[in-house]
Design a protein around this motif. Structure first.
Motif, PDB file in Angstrom:
ATOM      1  N   HIS A  95       0.837  -1.208   0.000  1.00 52.94           N
ATOM      2  CA  HIS A  95       0.000   0.000   0.000  1.00 52.94           C
ATOM      3  C   HIS A  95       0.860   1.242   0.000  1.00 52.94           C
ATOM      4  N   THR A 122      10.660  -4.308   6.397  1.00 51.87           N
ATOM      5  CA  THR A 122       9.657  -3.656   5.542  1.00 51.87           C
ATOM      6  C   THR A 122      10.163  -3.703   4.104  1.00 51.87           C
ATOM      7  N   TRP A 244       9.773   7.746   3.678  1.00 54.14           N
ATOM      8  CA  TRP A 244       9.413   7.357   2.311  1.00 54.14           C
ATOM      9  C   TRP A 244       8.409   8.323   1.694  1.00 54.14           C
ATOM     10  N   MET A 264       6.652   0.654  16.422  1.00 52.93           N
ATOM     11  CA  MET A 264       7.153   1.743  15.586  1.00 52.93           C
ATOM     12  C   MET A 264       6.287   2.972  15.836  1.00 52.93           C
ATOM     13  N   ARG A 266       4.957   6.387  13.854  1.00 55.68           N
ATOM     14  CA  ARG A 266       4.877   6.911  12.490  1.00 55.68           C
ATOM     15  C   ARG A 266       4.247   8.293  12.458  1.00 55.68           C
TER      16      ARG A 266
HETATM   17  C1  SIN Z   1       5.875  -1.259   8.915  1.00 56.24           C
HETATM   18  O1  SIN Z   1       5.505  -1.356  10.087  1.00 56.24           O
HETATM   19  O2  SIN Z   1       6.874  -1.832   8.509  1.00 56.24           O
HETATM   20  C2  SIN Z   1       5.084  -0.424   7.956  1.00 56.24           C
HETATM   21  C3  SIN Z   1       3.928   0.189   8.612  1.00 56.24           C
HETATM   22  C4  SIN Z   1       3.097   1.027   7.673  1.00 56.24           C
HETATM   23  O3  SIN Z   1       2.389   0.464   6.850  1.00 56.24           O
HETATM   24  O4  SIN Z   1       3.158   2.234   7.768  1.00 56.24           O
END
Ligand code: SIN
Length: 275
Positions: A95, A122, A244, A264, A266
């Motif tokens: 995605h 990832t 990214w 994580m 974000r």
């Molecule tokens: C991830 O946790 O590696 C990606 C998470 C995301 O889809 O933002």
């Protein structure tokens, strides 16, 4: 700051830099590298939530993801979390963030707080390469098309609960109602390069076509765009950052560390309408 083009891939890694003290010139370098390659990485960082927000503010305007749980006291930082009890991971199908919004996110800054002992990588796929390698005739066909993207099938109540009985990581399923329409081929607002802009997670169909009519061609594009030559794998360490570009890449989290925790943070950056 030292820049290293990653071998056999399209990403770029920076080291010998502390993102909390990164200069404007270094930040421009990172921005340019991201523009060119789609994703850049920093290793061995230590960012508090406030520092994460400061870093993001220097790169753009923050847009809040309305479906992810957020960090306590920080509504503009989304948590991407897998606990030992969870069977699924957030973001496990290809995605690009927020394509279900009419103004999709331009970038995302993912910071590794806790990583499993192995796995949890990832994958990133380059939508510049996906576009560039289509035939002239197919490019022409796609140039005339727009596609419908939606959050319903990923974040609505039925999607969330049917996928994982332990699901407790998504919020606001009642807001998964709207659709967005975007060109299938976009001209990147910053780089001026063309990129493929459909993705398996959020694209529902071509505008004016049925889902059944759209499925074979979308499936072809998904197979094409996710072939090994266009994909890179990032192995996280605690303190890694990936920044990214959501218009030029897809990403996909790997679900290969059962029984372990991965956490994580974000932050997502607001984009512009696509054309
Ligand atoms: C991830 O946790 O590696 C990606 C998470 C995301 O889809 O933002």
């Amino acid at each position: 700051m030292r820049m290293r083009k990653l071998e056999h891939s399209f990403g770029v890694e920076f080291d010998q830099v502390d993102v909390n003290r990164i200069t404007d010139t270094e930040l421009d370098m990172a921005r340019e590298a991201q523009n060119e390659h789609g994703v850049v990485f920093f290793r061995d960082q230590k960012m508090s939530c406030d520092q994460h927000i400061n870093f993001a503010n220097r790169l753009g305007d923050i847009v809040i993801n309305r479906f992810f749980e957020t960090v306590d006291g920080y509504p503009n930082i989304a948590q991407v979390r897998k606990e030992p009890k969870h069977k699924t991971v957030v973001g496990s199908s290809w995605h690009t963030d927020h394509s279900y919004d009419q103004i999709p996110a331009k970038g995302s800054i993912l910071y590794a707080k806790e990583v499993p002992s192995s796995g949890g990588d990832t994958l990133f796929a380059s939508m510049y390469l996906a576009y560039d390698t289509l035939s002239p005739g197919f490019k022409e066909t796609l140039e005339g098309l727009t596609a419908i993207h939606s959050s319903r099938h990923t974040f609505s109540k039925s999607a969330v609960t049917s996928e994982d009985p332990n699901e407790d990581r998504y919020v606001n399923s009642h807001l998964a109602t709207q659709d967005a329409r975007h060109p299938v081929i976009i001209t990147h607002p910053d780089s001026g390069k063309k990129a493929l802009y459909v993705n398996p997670d959020f694209t529902v169909k071509f505008d004016g076509w049925t889902e059944e009519e759209s499925a074979p061609m979308l499936e072809y594009l998904y197979q094409h765009a996710s072939q090994a030559e266009f994909v890179m794998r990032f192995q996280w360490q605690k303190g890694s950052i990936a920044f990214w570009d959501n218009r030029a890449t897809w990403h996909q989290a790997q679900n290969d560390y059962p029984g372990e925790r991965r956490l994580m943070h974000r932050i997502t950056l607001e984009g512009a309408p696509l054309s």
